[in-house]
Structures are given as structure tokens and as C-alpha cells.
Write an enzyme that holds these catalytic residues in place. Sequence first.
Site, PDB file in Angstrom:
ATOM      1  CD  GLU A  65      -3.137  -1.032   2.104  1.00  0.00           C
ATOM      2  OE1 GLU A  65      -2.987  -0.259   3.084  1.00  0.00           O
ATOM      3  OE2 GLU A  65      -4.130  -1.774   1.974  1.00  0.00           O
ATOM      4  CG  ASP A  66       4.868   1.616   0.950  1.00  0.00           C
ATOM      5  OD1 ASP A  66       4.042   1.375   1.846  1.00  0.00           O
ATOM      6  OD2 ASP A  66       6.089   1.425   1.093  1.00  0.00           O
TER       7      ASP A  66
END
Length: 870
Positions: free
Chosen positions: A439-440
Site C-alpha cells: 500500500e505504499d
Amino acid sequence: MVSLTRNILDAGWEFKQVGAIGVPEPQDEFLPVAQFPTNIHLDLMAHNKIPDPFIGLNEYKVQWVGEQKWLYRTFFTVGAALEGEKTVLQFNGLDTFAAVSLNGTKILESENMHRTYRVDVTSTVKENSNVLEILFDSAIIRGKNLMKERDFKPVGITSGATDKSRLLVRKATYHYSWNWGPELTTCGPWRPIYLERYISRISDLSTKVSVSVLDETASVCVSAEVENGKGNHSISFTIIDPDQNVIATEVAKISDSGLCSVQLKVQDAAFWWPIGLGKQPLYTVRAKLIRESKSLHERERKIGLRSASIIQRPLIDTPGTTFFVEVNNVPVFSSGSNWCPADHFVPRVTAQRYRKLLKIFIAANQNMIRIWGGGVYEEDIFYDICDELGILVWNDFMFACGTYPADAAFQKEIVAEVENNLKRLRHHPSIVAWSGNNEDYLFATLFKAEYDINDTNPENWLKSNFPARYIYEKVLPELCTKLIPDTSYHPGSPWGGKYFNDPTVGDTHMWEGEYSFPQLWDLLWHHISRPWQEYPKLGSRFVSEFGITSLPHVKTIESYLVDSPASERHPHSRTVDHHNKELQHERKLATYLIENFKYGFGLEEYIYISQLNQAEAMTCAMRAWRREWKGPGREYCGGALIWQFNPTWQVTSKALVDYYNRPKMAYFTVKRDIAPISLGIERKEIKKPQFEFTRAFIDKETRFLGWATNVTMKPVTYSLTVKVFELSTGRDLMTRVETRELAANISTELFDLELPKSRKSTEEPLIISTCLRTLSDNGNEGTVVARCTNWPQPYRYLNMPKPKLDICVHGDIVTAKANVPVKGFTLYVEDVDGVEFEDNCLDLVPGDTQAVVSHGLNGRAVTWRYYGME
């Protein structure tokens, strides 16, 4: 010549506090450790220096532990070294900032929990007695100091953990708290420490496998790296088949650079397959370092003969590309869940506990597990068991939910970490994909970091406030190409397409749903709490995260209420709330429950209804997304992984099993929905105005559509029964029986029918039931292969009739039948850990007796609960 010797240093360890800060009673005398490997919380608990932080509100009481320095030491003896013999200490895991000294001389400064360190101590170790000391600093304090010193200002918030300093510290992110875990910052020697002595050794052994499924052959390129192997050294390479027969052997000389490789052929190869598609034979590759006919060192790897890759190619009649795993040229629909560490304190997770959890995993028909990027690169035994059981592993690199730095020093540390773990794990046939982060890209986008997806210049990425893109799209893929060229690499999860969660390309995390272009996101659960009935509209090419929260088993809740007053035994008590880390969980869970069900607020009923809600939601999603597995060129969805399989402590979470391995109701509904053969039903209401502009005169037609998914490699023929019942009376309004063939590895549409009218009332709820049964050679129906029911929703509108139940227990078999449809019929026993049910959370319909196989029942009393039960 002398062979390598290796001894584990696991005895005589003791610990104490150093330079106590703000602690009323510092632990300044050495005490023996609780176990080894270990961490500080386990040791303090063993000596009653802190309360169990998993109980009650004790998490608050032990926060001071993570802000102190702790010293560990042991004494060991060694004999005199021989001429030319090297002595090395290998540290498989130090958590996290550690200064290591041997006999008063500092030999190592560690700043990375995820790495193995090897230190040459030939000149430091002494004959006979030695003292090894490891001083662990506070990761919290050190991280905050690093932020201040470097003026580090990451973009946006960080998920779960509020401490942004974690982005600078190579430590398991979940230790900083998460929306399902406590904030307990550990330290200590969390993996084994070894003392080695040798003159020469095999420092690395790797394999590259090529298979020809058609010819049933394989080619194995075996490579070794040798430390101090110059001169008259050679390596004998051997492949041993699963029956322990030697099938190929070759001896090769070592080059001046210490490298050596051979190509070995395997005839009549036994291929490794995922669970459900075949067996999991494992071959042994052995390398023996030889000089003057003497073996100096041996290493071996267990390997599987298989090919595996993520397939992304254009689709027929729809935008985007596929995203699915192919093994041995066979497309595989990935059904499974996400893995978090099995305990917040990983050193106490035994091999037996790993095996039990992973057997529970495959017992639910799951074939893929994703190692989440906020945890740890798992233990060797974890991957060994996945190899044995046929579990496909998607492994994140350890980055999660934030904008990490990417300066030269950080990159250097990451390269060492990744090389270390890829070399350790690359032989496992179970690992089929690596992902750059969790999820970066989502965080970079949502918090408007300087992220231009169309900018292909890596140097520009480093100048932005999202420099970690350089790691995910340059550093990591280059390392993977070098070390694991045949394993798929995906830059992030989610990632792909026009933006981070594009449903047409790559994978998605379904905490959000896109309904149109340009981007329009409605968050499911995390923000707007869209109804889970909309899951079918929120599918994508591969859904790698989605989930709904529920409470764990009542005995799991009672395990953390042991020191609490009786008033805390309530679903909304302070203590129960403390064991739910989800932000605004009160509103989120209440919204889903109120939207769907009638229920009371007693603890047991609240647990039941929250678990039923989760079970219905997961069923809604899994059935719909597997329906999109429509064959070559039409693999519109290639996988769905539930968040999450397991938690790290006793917590209300989205897990399918709780901390004590007790399955929730969703575990069983998912098990049925992702079985090799499964059924699904969709109910559609069609409204047609009788004339223009009218609102009053509307013709309504309700249709129901059915499908089956067969993920086996063979077409099958079954007897299909479709029934429609009145809810209040159980009256059968329609019965349809026909023979249907299901093609292999594809979903098949079965029917599109009009729902009949109730003879009782136009408002009478009608329940649809489908069933697949085997057919004998003479055409007679046999055993049930799959069942499915469809109910009008929301359930809160239904006046559930009081059923006449016939429940019989015959040894370890429990049978149940009812005269009217029953929703969520769930079996319980008092001794929950002594009994396992193979199925549970059933929908009963008249005329269909269901049998549940149990293990360990042995005459124990069985109770049950169903929706609407008084």
C-alpha cells in the site's frame, strides 16, 4: 583437512536492564531468559516483572519496556583453533538496534531486524571461556532521534501505527501497533545464534529449474559459492528423488572466484503442484565440498520441479489485462488469505504451531497465502510446510503503508536485507511471487506525494518526496532479476494500471470500490462503509485484500477478561473495545450489523451476529469473484485473498481464525465457496413501468441466476437440483432437476429463471436452494458435492419462523434437518479446543439433511445457534 563445525549458542543466556529511564524498580541484576531465541517481554513475563500485556488493559502498563536498554549475555567455551581455521558468529536475527561484544571487544553494530549477520571473530574468540554480550537499544527512542537528526518528514499519515519514525527503522512494522495488533515494541535475540569453525565452506547453494511438462523432464542448474575454495577443491552435486534414490551426480571444479555450477537432468520428473491440482514431491539437491577426498562441508536444499509466473495479457471484450498465477502451464485461480505473524512475540511460535495453522488453512480449500509487508520474512519452517502442503506463497518485501526514505545508506541496508532473504528462500517451490511493498503507492497517491506515474526517470524519483519508488521499481526488480529471475516480481500491492487500485490492471485492495472513470472511490469498511452486498460490483483482476470485522470466540474474549470485573463481559465494554484496534470500529461494525440483522447485545449473541455478518460478506464476495474465472482470454478475476487469515493476539479483527486457532463462522462459508466445485446464485429484480412517467404502475419480475465454478483439471457431470421455498412455511414452490456438465478450470452459467410467486402472500420471502450431487453409472443420484442458498436481504426485514429441528449425534457425525429454511445454523461444544468440525455455519432447507463430521467429539454435548433463535 578439517570439516566445518556448527554449534548453536542457546544455553546459559541471561538478561538485565541497563541505564533505566523512569522505571521505579529497574531490573539491574541478571536473570535467566525464559527461552532461546527470545525477546524482552517474554523474559520479563517469565519472572513476573510485567503483567501479561495480552490480558485486560495491561498493554498500557508495559509501554515503558520498549523505551529501555536491555543487555543479554551468555558464556561459552571453545577449543584451540587449527592452523588456517576461521571462527565465525552467525546472528540469524537481532531485534533491532544491537551492539554486540565478544570478550569486551565490540564486533557488530546491528540496525536491522530482518537480516542475518556473520562476523569473523577468529582474532577475538579465546580458547576455553568466552563471554558474548548484546546490548539492545530502544527502537522507539532511536527512531525518533533519527527523525530529528535527519529532519525526516514523510508525506501523510501512516496506517495503523501512528509513529512515523518506524519508516526509518528496519523493524517489523506491526510492533508499532496496527488496526488489529497491540503496541508492544520488542527487542532481543529473536532468532538463533551459531558458532562456526571451518577452513572452507559452501556459502551459498542455489538452483534454477526448467521443466517440460509435456516431456516429463526437468533441467536443474545447481550453483554454489565457496568461501576459501581456491586450490585443490571440488564440489560433488547430487539430486535425490522423493523416494530417496540418487538420480544424478556430477563433480565440478571451483573457479578462482569461488563459483561452481553444473547442469543436471531429471527424467520421468515428478512435478510440484499447488494443493488441489496434484502432489507436492520434493527433490533434494546436495552439494559436498571436497578436498583430497575429504568432505569439508555439505549443504542441501529441498526443491520442487515446477514453473510458475504471474500472467498479464490482454482480455477478450474488456479493458485491461489478466492477473493470475500459472503453474506448469496451468492457470490457477488463487483463493486464500493474508498472513500476519502468528504471534506478536514470534519467538514463541513453534514448528508445531506453524503446522497446525497451515493445515487449518488448507483444510478451508485455500491455495494461496500472502505474507504481508508489515510483518517479517517468515521462518524457514513456515516455507518448508508450504512446500509440503502445496500452498502458493505471495511474499511482500517488508515495507508497509508509508513513504519510506531512499538515501544511499538506506538503500545499502535494503540491498543487504533483500539479498540475504532471497538467497535464504529462493529454493522454495511454494513462493511464486514477490511484491515490493504493501500500500505504499496508495499512500503516495492519497496524500498527494510527488508521484507521476508517467515519469520513467529514476533520478527524478529520488528527488521527490516519494523516493522509495526508486527502491520498488529499480533496486528490488534488479535484485530479483539477479537472484530469482524465474519468479514474478510485482512493484507493490496494490499496483498496476492508471493508478494504484486500477481494477482492470494488476491487483487491488478492496477497501475501495471504483464505479466509473475518472477515479471515484467509495470505501468499503474503512470510510464510507459501503454495503457488502456491493462486493460483486467491486471486483478486479486480482483482489489481494478485502475483509469484514467480527468478534472472536467467546472463550478467546474470556482469556483476556480473566482479571476484569464481571461488568466488562459485554461487547461494548472498555476492555473488549481495547481489544479492537480498528479506527472508529464502534461505528463501522454497528453500521454493518444494523443494516443487515436483528440482534441483541448479550456477548454471545453479539459474537454470533458479528461472525454471521462476516460470513455472509465473504460469501457474497468469493462467489461473485470466482464467477469471473471464465476461461482462456476471459480470466476477468484471477484471485481473491481475504484480509486476514490470522491475528497476532486476542482481538476483534477481520481474521478467519482467532489467536487460539478457533475458526470463525466465515472460515466455514469460505471453505464451501472456494471448494474445487462450488455454486453461486444471484437474485435480480427487473422493474418495467407500464407507461411513461408513472411511479405507481410498475411491473416487477424477479429472476435468479445460478452458476458453478470447477477449478479442477477435469470436466465433471452432476445432477443439479434447484428449489424455491417459502420461508414461513417451508413449502416447496419449485423443483427443477437436470444433469449438467461443468467444464474444467472455469465457471459455468447454469440457469436464468423467473422466481415463482408465493401462494401465501406477495410479500412472503422466498429462499432459493441449489445442490449438486454425483451421478452413478445408472444415473442415480449420490453424494452432495456443493450446496448454495440465496436469501432476500436485508435479513433484518425477515420474520424468521421457529423451526422444528431434528439434530442427531451418531459418534462423531452430527446430522441436522429442519422443516423451514434456517440461516446460519452453527454447532458449538464447551470444550472448543478438543473438538474440530469439518463444516459449520450451515443454511438448512426442508428435505435436505446435512451431516457434519467432527473430530474429538467423544460424547461431548453439542449445542447450536441460528439466526433469529430466541
